[in-house]
Design an enzyme around this catalytic site. Structure first.
Site, mmCIF file in Angstrom:
data_model
loop_
_atom_site.group_PDB
_atom_site.id
_atom_site.type_symbol
_atom_site.label_atom_id
_atom_site.label_comp_id
_atom_site.label_asym_id
_atom_site.label_seq_id
_atom_site.Cartn_x
_atom_site.Cartn_y
_atom_site.Cartn_z
ATOM 1 C CB VAL A 178 -0.923 0.018 1.243
ATOM 2 C CG1 VAL A 178 -1.772 1.283 1.280
ATOM 3 C CG2 VAL A 178 -1.807 -1.223 1.271
ATOM 4 C CB CYS A 179 1.488 3.854 -2.392
ATOM 5 S SG CYS A 179 2.253 5.473 -2.609
#
EC number: 2.3.2.-
Length: 158
Positions: free
Chosen positions: A92-93
């Site tokens: 996840v960014c």
């Protein structure tokens, strides 16, 4: 393993078991000897009601380093999701998951989950992590929503 990390994670687990958002799952994995591994959690985030993600339950792994909570956990969707802010690896960014951006040691697992759930429905196009999902999101929102509705159906709990 750091005593500080384990102590904080034990507190987080206790708080989670006492009160957590409906539909979310967060369970530490087990070591080969059957003991609990607080450094590796199997989690799931439900698609938010009223969004194209509704009905899906998206599996996520949270991996904590020995210096937690000084550093954030690594959050990775397994399997990876089609989403502008999810790397092809599934990672996840999100700025609150980055030590040099918005991570603060006071952020709880509960707060991380809410942030990730919000990101699912409202991608941050300033920080794309997946080219195809980003391009489709920006150029053809109808196609993008169709793709993630199909993804939500694929990840419906049985």
């Amino acid at each position: 393993m750091s005593g500080i990390a384990l102590s904080r994670l034990a507190q987080e687990r206790k708080a989670w078991r006492k009160d957590h958002p409906f539909g979310f799952v967060a369970v530490p994995t087990k070591n080969p000897d059957g003991t609990m591994n607080l450094m590796n959690w199997e989690c799931a985030i439900p698609g938010k009601k009223g969004t194209p993600w509704e009905g899906g339950l998206f599996k996520l792994r949270m991996l904590f380093k020995d210096d937690y909570p000084s550093s954030p956990p690594k959050c990775k969707f397994e399997p990876p999701l089609f989403h502008p802010n999810v790397y092809p690896s599934g990672t996840v960014c999100l700025s609150i998951l980055e030590e040099d951006k918005d991570w603060r040691p006071a952020i709880t697992i509960n707060q991380l989950f809410i942030g990730i759930q919000e990101l699912l429905n409202e991608p941050n196009i300033q920080e794309p992590a997946q080219a195809e999902a980003y391009t489709i999101y920006c150029q053809n929102r109808v196609e993008y929503e169709k793709r993630f509705r199909a993804q939500a159906k694929k990840f419906c709990p049985s």
